[in-house]
Enzyme design. Structure first.
Site, PDB file in Angstrom:
ATOM      1  N   MET A  30       0.846  -1.198   0.000  1.00 30.19           N
ATOM      2  CA  MET A  30       0.000   0.000   0.000  1.00 30.19           C
ATOM      3  C   MET A  30       0.888   1.257   0.000  1.00 30.19           C
ATOM      4  O   MET A  30       0.417   2.355   0.295  1.00 30.19           O
ATOM      5  CB  MET A  30      -0.937  -0.009   1.211  1.00 30.19           C
ATOM      6  CG  MET A  30      -1.904  -1.195   1.149  1.00 30.19           C
ATOM      7  SD  MET A  30      -3.409  -0.962   2.075  1.00 30.19           S
ATOM      8  CE  MET A  30      -2.769  -0.798   3.726  1.00 30.19           C
ATOM      9  N   GLY A  31       2.166   1.100  -0.343  1.00 34.91           N
ATOM     10  CA  GLY A  31       3.052   2.252  -0.444  1.00 34.91           C
ATOM     11  C   GLY A  31       3.593   2.690   0.905  1.00 34.91           C
ATOM     12  O   GLY A  31       3.527   1.951   1.878  1.00 34.91           O
ATOM     13  N   HIS A  34       9.058   1.118   3.309  1.00 31.48           N
ATOM     14  CA  HIS A  34      10.114   1.144   4.328  1.00 31.48           C
ATOM     15  C   HIS A  34      10.977  -0.097   4.152  1.00 31.48           C
ATOM     16  O   HIS A  34      10.791  -0.853   3.178  1.00 31.48           O
ATOM     17  CB  HIS A  34       9.496   1.237   5.727  1.00 31.48           C
ATOM     18  CG  HIS A  34       8.406   0.215   5.978  1.00 31.48           C
ATOM     19  ND1 HIS A  34       8.665  -1.135   6.038  1.00 31.48           N
ATOM     20  CD2 HIS A  34       7.064   0.353   6.145  1.00 31.48           C
ATOM     21  CE1 HIS A  34       7.542  -1.786   6.258  1.00 31.48           C
ATOM     22  NE2 HIS A  34       6.541  -0.920   6.325  1.00 31.48           N
ATOM     23  N   HIS A  37       9.346  -3.465   3.319  1.00 32.61           N
ATOM     24  CA  HIS A  37       9.004  -3.662   1.906  1.00 32.61           C
ATOM     25  C   HIS A  37      10.261  -3.974   1.093  1.00 32.61           C
ATOM     26  O   HIS A  37      10.230  -4.794   0.171  1.00 32.61           O
ATOM     27  CB  HIS A  37       8.336  -2.405   1.342  1.00 32.61           C
ATOM     28  CG  HIS A  37       7.038  -2.040   1.997  1.00 32.61           C
ATOM     29  ND1 HIS A  37       6.890  -0.912   2.770  1.00 32.61           N
ATOM     30  CD2 HIS A  37       5.818  -2.651   2.007  1.00 32.61           C
ATOM     31  CE1 HIS A  37       5.640  -0.831   3.201  1.00 32.61           C
ATOM     32  NE2 HIS A  37       4.968  -1.880   2.765  1.00 32.61           N
ATOM     33  N   GLN A  61     -10.418  -2.687   1.968  1.00 30.54           N
ATOM     34  CA  GLN A  61      -9.933  -3.405   3.148  1.00 30.54           C
ATOM     35  C   GLN A  61      -9.853  -2.529   4.392  1.00 30.54           C
ATOM     36  O   GLN A  61      -9.400  -2.983   5.444  1.00 30.54           O
ATOM     37  CB  GLN A  61      -8.584  -4.059   2.866  1.00 30.54           C
ATOM     38  CG  GLN A  61      -7.402  -3.118   2.789  1.00 30.54           C
ATOM     39  CD  GLN A  61      -6.156  -3.828   2.319  1.00 30.54           C
ATOM     40  OE1 GLN A  61      -6.073  -4.267   1.185  1.00 30.54           O
ATOM     41  NE2 GLN A  61      -5.166  -3.965   3.185  1.00 30.54           N
ATOM     42  N   GLY A 147       4.864 -10.431   3.611  1.00 37.35           N
ATOM     43  CA  GLY A 147       5.587 -10.369   4.872  1.00 37.35           C
ATOM     44  C   GLY A 147       4.897 -11.165   5.965  1.00 37.35           C
ATOM     45  O   GLY A 147       3.666 -11.221   6.023  1.00 37.35           O
ATOM     46  N   ARG A 187       2.301   2.642   9.280  1.00 35.42           N
ATOM     47  CA  ARG A 187       1.523   3.403  10.268  1.00 35.42           C
ATOM     48  C   ARG A 187       2.395   3.977  11.388  1.00 35.42           C
ATOM     49  O   ARG A 187       1.934   4.838  12.134  1.00 35.42           O
ATOM     50  CB  ARG A 187       0.420   2.525  10.875  1.00 35.42           C
ATOM     51  CG  ARG A 187      -0.708   2.219   9.908  1.00 35.42           C
ATOM     52  CD  ARG A 187      -1.868   1.532  10.602  1.00 35.42           C
ATOM     53  NE  ARG A 187      -3.010   1.350   9.703  1.00 35.42           N
ATOM     54  CZ  ARG A 187      -3.169   0.309   8.895  1.00 35.42           C
ATOM     55  NH1 ARG A 187      -2.263  -0.644   8.884  1.00 35.42           N
ATOM     56  NH2 ARG A 187      -4.215   0.224   8.097  1.00 35.42           N
TER      57      ARG A 187
END
Ligand code: AMP
Length: 287
Positions: A30-31, A34, A37, A61, A147, A187
């Site tokens: 979802m971009g 970090h 990813h 979602q 992940g 987040r």
């Protein structure tokens, strides 16, 4: 690096790669990329010749519109990260391209989605299963990299690929953590400095339970209690759950006589964080 924004363009790109004999690997995100990813992208290079990163904040979602609205979207930075990581294509569709007027078909996961995160986030995994199916349809991958941070999601996606005969190899990557143990998450940038400091209690609690497991404790209730006590004693944490479950079925277990996972979710201020640790013999433990 190619940047594609429609399913048709993405599919054409992937068909060209396949026609050239290349294996296509996809990293769905979802971009707000970090190091977690980046670890997925590194693994993708081991499993495929051509790497596609998808960047799409999937409205389907999110069960809270405030969470969806405030989700970080630094697309220019993300494209730079992908370029530097040797990504071949970024698929960043608009919501309009993904969910055109008349859209009505959804993928409904089964029992695996009813547990853990399920009751806390109604509709979440249906949204995930639907978007992952659509992303697979557009990117036509041989392999997809996920992940272990989102352990339940990984388990549901594996099940879905088997159940729906999607023919995509699912590769799981261990959790990447900050130096102080906090699991990396897009987040985390929304945590206040105070909550950011407090949030380390999650990984500390899981680590403490894992140490008791390593020392021979096999009573799931005792390990769960260790983690619960630490999180509840920590500042600012509003605990949602700590569960010890079978690593494949996600069914809660009492004695750890097979591969298990200890998972937790908690709020810090307005930010909900999740984390988990495998409870398995050292040779099979991955996180
Ligand atoms: P997201 O962008 O948060 O939807 O995550 C996209 C993918 O990156 C998912 O497969 C996540 O499990 C994975 N991921 C996110 N954070 C981490 C992390 N700290 N370590 C490993 N994988 C991660």
């Amino acid at each position: 690096m190619d940047v594609l924004t429609t399913p048709a363009d993405m599919r054409a790109w992937s068909e060209r790669a396949r026609a050239a004999g290349d294996r296509v690997g996809v990293v769905p995100t979802m971009g707000a990329l970090h190091r977690g990813h980046l670890a997925l992208i590194e693994h993708a290079h081991e499993h495929a010749d051509r790497i596609v990163v998808t960047i799409f904040v999937n409205p389907l979602q999110f069960n809270e519109s405030a969470d969806f609205d405030s989700y970080p979207r630094p697309i220019d930075d993300d494209l730079g990260v992908c370029r530097a990581a040797g990504v071949d294509a970024v698929y960043a569709p608009t919501a309009a391209a993904m969910y055109a007027p008349g859209f009505q078909t959804r993928v409904v996961p089964g029992d695996l989605a009813e547990r853990l995160e399920g009751p806390m986030r109604p509709g979440h995994f249906e949204g995930v299963a639907t978007v992952v199916t659509k992303l697979f349809g557009a990117t036509r991958p041989h392999a997809a990299i996920f992940g272990q941070k989102d352990y339940q999601q990984l388990t549901i996606v594996r099940r879905m690929v088997t159940d729906l005969d999607l023919g995509v190899e699912i590769v799981a990557v261990p959790i990447v953590r900050e130096a102080d143990g906090l699991a990396m998450s897009s987040r985390n940038v929304r945590l206040t400095p105070e909550h950011r400091a407090a949030a380390t209690v999650l990984s500390k609690a899981l680590h403490a339970a894992r140490e008791r497991y390593d020392a021979g404790e096999r009573d799931a209730r005792a390990l769960r209690r260790t983690a619960v006590d630490m999180i509840e004693d920590g500042a600012h944490a509003e605990l949602e759950y700590v569960e010890v479950v079978d690593a494949d079925t996600l069914v809660p277990i009492e004695r750890i006589d097979r591969d298990a996972v200890l998972l937790t979710a908690a709020w810090f201020g307005g930010v909900r964080l999740i984390d988990n640790v495998r409870l398995a013999p050292p040779s099979t433990a991955e996180t």
